[in-house]
Design a protein around this motif. Structure first.
Motif, PDB file in Angstrom:
ATOM      1  N   LYS A  83       0.841  -1.206   0.000  1.00  0.00           N
ATOM      2  CA  LYS A  83       0.000   0.000   0.000  1.00  0.00           C
ATOM      3  C   LYS A  83       0.875   1.256   0.000  1.00  0.00           C
ATOM      4  O   LYS A  83       0.578   2.231  -0.691  1.00  0.00           O
ATOM      5  CB  LYS A  83      -0.919  -0.018   1.231  1.00  0.00           C
ATOM      6  N   GLU A  84       1.965   1.189   0.739  1.00  0.00           N
ATOM      7  CA  GLU A  84       2.855   2.351   0.828  1.00  0.00           C
ATOM      8  C   GLU A  84       3.455   2.676  -0.542  1.00  0.00           C
ATOM      9  O   GLU A  84       3.552   3.835  -0.923  1.00  0.00           O
ATOM     10  CB  GLU A  84       3.982   2.105   1.853  1.00  0.00           C
ATOM     11  N   ILE A  86       2.180   1.970  -3.473  1.00  0.00           N
ATOM     12  CA  ILE A  86       1.129   2.522  -4.345  1.00  0.00           C
ATOM     13  C   ILE A  86       0.884   3.983  -3.978  1.00  0.00           C
ATOM     14  O   ILE A  86       0.778   4.843  -4.853  1.00  0.00           O
ATOM     15  CB  ILE A  86      -0.191   1.714  -4.236  1.00  0.00           C
ATOM     16  N   MET A  87       0.830   4.246  -2.678  1.00  0.00           N
ATOM     17  CA  MET A  87       0.567   5.621  -2.235  1.00  0.00           C
ATOM     18  C   MET A  87       1.680   6.566  -2.669  1.00  0.00           C
ATOM     19  O   MET A  87       1.423   7.722  -3.004  1.00  0.00           O
ATOM     20  CB  MET A  87       0.389   5.679  -0.707  1.00  0.00           C
ATOM     21  N   GLU A  88       2.893   6.043  -2.710  1.00  0.00           N
ATOM     22  CA  GLU A  88       4.006   6.883  -3.143  1.00  0.00           C
ATOM     23  C   GLU A  88       3.823   7.287  -4.615  1.00  0.00           C
ATOM     24  O   GLU A  88       3.979   8.451  -4.979  1.00  0.00           O
ATOM     25  CB  GLU A  88       5.303   6.090  -2.956  1.00  0.00           C
ATOM     26  N   SER A  89       3.458   6.316  -5.448  1.00  0.00           N
ATOM     27  CA  SER A  89       3.182   6.637  -6.858  1.00  0.00           C
ATOM     28  C   SER A  89       2.008   7.593  -6.976  1.00  0.00           C
ATOM     29  O   SER A  89       2.030   8.531  -7.775  1.00  0.00           O
ATOM     30  CB  SER A  89       2.845   5.371  -7.652  1.00  0.00           C
ATOM     31  N   ALA A  90       0.964   7.328  -6.186  1.00  0.00           N
ATOM     32  CA  ALA A  90      -0.238   8.167  -6.256  1.00  0.00           C
ATOM     33  C   ALA A  90       0.102   9.613  -5.886  1.00  0.00           C
ATOM     34  O   ALA A  90      -0.376  10.563  -6.512  1.00  0.00           O
ATOM     35  CB  ALA A  90      -1.319   7.617  -5.329  1.00  0.00           C
ATOM     36  N   LYS A  91       0.955   9.762  -4.885  1.00  0.00           N
ATOM     37  CA  LYS A  91       1.365  11.115  -4.473  1.00  0.00           C
ATOM     38  C   LYS A  91       2.127  11.806  -5.581  1.00  0.00           C
ATOM     39  O   LYS A  91       1.940  12.988  -5.850  1.00  0.00           O
ATOM     40  CB  LYS A  91       2.266  11.038  -3.230  1.00  0.00           C
ATOM     41  N   VAL A 117      -7.896  -3.237  -2.331  1.00  0.00           N
ATOM     42  CA  VAL A 117      -8.195  -2.201  -3.330  1.00  0.00           C
ATOM     43  C   VAL A 117      -9.111  -1.138  -2.730  1.00  0.00           C
ATOM     44  O   VAL A 117      -8.894   0.069  -2.899  1.00  0.00           O
ATOM     45  CB  VAL A 117      -8.836  -2.820  -4.599  1.00  0.00           C
ATOM     46  N   GLU A 118     -10.100  -1.606  -1.979  1.00  0.00           N
ATOM     47  CA  GLU A 118     -11.040  -0.655  -1.367  1.00  0.00           C
ATOM     48  C   GLU A 118     -10.298   0.342  -0.466  1.00  0.00           C
ATOM     49  O   GLU A 118     -10.524   1.550  -0.523  1.00  0.00           O
ATOM     50  CB  GLU A 118     -12.070  -1.432  -0.544  1.00  0.00           C
ATOM     51  N   GLU A 119      -9.377  -0.202   0.300  1.00  0.00           N
ATOM     52  CA  GLU A 119      -8.607   0.643   1.223  1.00  0.00           C
ATOM     53  C   GLU A 119      -7.722   1.629   0.468  1.00  0.00           C
ATOM     54  O   GLU A 119      -7.624   2.802   0.820  1.00  0.00           O
ATOM     55  CB  GLU A 119      -7.721  -0.279   2.056  1.00  0.00           C
ATOM     56  N   VAL A 120      -7.060   1.116  -0.568  1.00  0.00           N
ATOM     57  CA  VAL A 120      -6.158   1.970  -1.346  1.00  0.00           C
ATOM     58  C   VAL A 120      -6.947   3.115  -1.999  1.00  0.00           C
ATOM     59  O   VAL A 120      -6.532   4.271  -1.963  1.00  0.00           O
ATOM     60  CB  VAL A 120      -5.414   1.143  -2.431  1.00  0.00           C
ATOM     61  N   VAL A 121      -8.101   2.789  -2.566  1.00  0.00           N
ATOM     62  CA  VAL A 121      -8.919   3.826  -3.213  1.00  0.00           C
ATOM     63  C   VAL A 121      -9.287   4.895  -2.185  1.00  0.00           C
ATOM     64  O   VAL A 121      -9.160   6.094  -2.434  1.00  0.00           O
ATOM     65  CB  VAL A 121     -10.196   3.215  -3.844  1.00  0.00           C
ATOM     66  N   ARG A 122      -9.705   4.439  -1.005  1.00  0.00           N
ATOM     67  CA  ARG A 122     -10.105   5.381   0.041  1.00  0.00           C
ATOM     68  C   ARG A 122      -8.937   6.288   0.442  1.00  0.00           C
ATOM     69  O   ARG A 122      -9.086   7.491   0.556  1.00  0.00           O
ATOM     70  CB  ARG A 122     -10.600   4.582   1.256  1.00  0.00           C
ATOM     71  N   GLU A 123      -7.780   5.675   0.592  1.00  0.00           N
ATOM     72  CA  GLU A 123      -6.605   6.472   1.003  1.00  0.00           C
ATOM     73  C   GLU A 123      -6.181   7.481  -0.057  1.00  0.00           C
ATOM     74  O   GLU A 123      -5.749   8.582   0.261  1.00  0.00           O
ATOM     75  CB  GLU A 123      -5.434   5.556   1.354  1.00  0.00           C
ATOM     76  N   ILE A 124      -6.299   7.084  -1.318  1.00  0.00           N
ATOM     77  CA  ILE A 124      -5.912   8.019  -2.393  1.00  0.00           C
ATOM     78  C   ILE A 124      -6.867   9.215  -2.393  1.00  0.00           C
ATOM     79  O   ILE A 124      -6.450  10.362  -2.547  1.00  0.00           O
ATOM     80  CB  ILE A 124      -5.896   7.321  -3.775  1.00  0.00           C
ATOM     81  N   LYS A 125      -8.137   8.928  -2.185  1.00  0.00           N
ATOM     82  CA  LYS A 125      -9.129  10.021  -2.123  1.00  0.00           C
ATOM     83  C   LYS A 125      -8.775  10.977  -0.992  1.00  0.00           C
ATOM     84  O   LYS A 125      -8.799  12.192  -1.154  1.00  0.00           O
ATOM     85  CB  LYS A 125     -10.536   9.459  -1.904  1.00  0.00           C
ATOM     86  N   GLU A 126      -8.460  10.393   0.171  1.00  0.00           N
ATOM     87  CA  GLU A 126      -8.128  11.219   1.340  1.00  0.00           C
ATOM     88  C   GLU A 126      -6.874  12.040   1.110  1.00  0.00           C
ATOM     89  O   GLU A 126      -6.855  13.247   1.333  1.00  0.00           O
ATOM     90  CB  GLU A 126      -7.882  10.312   2.552  1.00  0.00           C
ATOM     91  N   MET A 127      -5.846  11.352   0.638  1.00  0.00           N
ATOM     92  CA  MET A 127      -4.545  12.000   0.418  1.00  0.00           C
ATOM     93  C   MET A 127      -4.706  13.209  -0.501  1.00  0.00           C
ATOM     94  O   MET A 127      -4.081  14.237  -0.303  1.00  0.00           O
ATOM     95  CB  MET A 127      -3.579  10.963  -0.189  1.00  0.00           C
TER      96      MET A 127
END
Ligand code: 5AD
Length: 362
Positions: A83-84, A86-91, A117-127
């Protein structure tokens, strides 16, 4: 020229489309691409929208005969990003103002994956404080899964039909219940009902595929009221049943590129206000493939932002381009390419398909 006559008509029928799909002279092709670019300008403008592509896992339960990451390919070195990661790429995508991202991976339906996936989507929205548009490209799922991911914040979904010809579809897949044409169609329906903007697409230049089939693919997009289209040439992958069977028999590269561009142009002319991607596969066969795609009517680019260490492992086909590039390099390189066409990059916008909004207003 018959082409010009057809291009002047306000309504095209199947016969016209087949005629256009079969043209081959430089002059005719030029006329077709020029018209498509005009239709693009009128309906979606000269803006190119980016979708930063994160290919986060190559683990797949499917066994498609054409695809390099099929389950039976034992040479694939499996990976799944954390997840980390993915979040790095998303950022990176968010900070570089791409506007939207696509999460793509091999297909899995298990609970762990669906929850992840559900969690990742939620985190990207929040971020991104809801600012980043999220597209999913994760294959066939249950109605409930699609609904959950939509509620978490994804609003577009890509699920290619691969070919609208059921016979060809069968030849591309093993004969078992998990590779069923009707299931694919059913999933497109679930996606629509869940509220997504729905994208689909096909592979072009498949063994046994005729120009008529490609025209029927475009009619399929119309009948299913598709919002977004991602399609590209079929490219051999050596370690697949189709790669082995058709190594020396697939259409020449130039022909597949030409067909790919004709598909983009004719889809643009016929469907007008949908989003159409100039795909990486086009560039896989022609170094200028994506520019040519934009010139022929495409308005979406999907820059790969997958971390360098994983890129080479996400090989759907041979010689995938840009596998050594960093996201930074891709960004620079693409900006030059878009500029060379005369289009403009729409940084920071979602770039939803106008087609979707017209339907929502009805
Ligand atoms: N050539 C071209 N496109 C391919 N895809 C998978 N394998 C290949 C190939 N060998 C495409 C399929 C799939 C998408 C993720 O990649 O259309 O839906």
């Amino acid at each position: 020229m018959r082409v010009e006559e057809i291009l002047r008509k306000s309504e095209l029928n199947r016969e016209d489309l087949v005629y256009l799909m079969k043209i081959g002279s430089e002059e005719e092709l030029e006329a077709l691409y020029k018209k498509a670019y005009e239709v693009k300008e009128e309906n979606v403008g000269k803006k190119v929208y980016y979708r930063g592509l994160i290919e986060f896992s190559n683990i797949c339960v499917k066994d498609c005969n054409y695809c390099g990451i099929r389950k039976s390919n034992k040479n694939t070195e499996h990976f799944m990003m954390t997840k980390e990661e993915i979040m790095e790429s998303a950022k990176w995508i968010y900070e570089n103002n791409y506007g939207s991202l696509v999460l793509q991976a091999g297909e899995r339906q298990d609970k762990e994956f669906v929850d992840f996936v559900e969690e990742v989507v939620r985190e990207i929205k929040e971020m991104s404080q809801g600012k980043l548009g999220i597209t999913l490209s994760l294959g066939e799922q249950s109605r409930e899964t699609y609904e959950r991911w939509y509620k978490a914040g994804a609003h577009r979904y890509l699920l290619r039909i691969e070919t609208s010809n059921e016979e060809i579809y069968k030849s591309l897949h093993p004969e078992d219940r998990s590779h069923n044409f009707d299931t694919r169609i059913e999933c497109l329906g679930y996606l629509r009902e869940a509220g997504y903007q729905v994208g689909t697409g096909v592979m072009i230049g498949l063994p046994g595929q005729r120009e008529e089939d490609l025209v029927d693919d475009i009619l399929f997009y119309k009948e299913n009221d598709i919002d977004m289209i991602g399609m590209g040439p079929y490219i051999i992958h050596d370690e697949t049943p189709m790669g082995e069977a058709y190594k020396d028999r697939v259409l020449p590269k130039e022909k597949r590129v030409e067909l790919g561009l004709k598909m983009i142009a004719i889809a643009r002319i016929y469907l007008k206000d949908v989003n159409i991607a100039a795909t990486t596969a086009l560039q896989g066969l022609d170094p200028l493939g994506r520019e040519k795609g934009l010139k022929a009517g495409a308005n979406i680019l999907m820059p790969v932002t997958t971390a360098a260490e994983h890129r080479a492992k996400y090989q759907l086909y041979n010689d995938k381009p840009c596998i050594d590039d960093t996201a930074e390099q891709c960004k620079k390189c693409l900006a030059g390419r878009v500029g060379s066409v005369g289009d403009e990059i729409a940084y920071g916008e979602w770039g939803d398909s106008p087609h979707y909004f017209k339907r929502s207003e009805e």
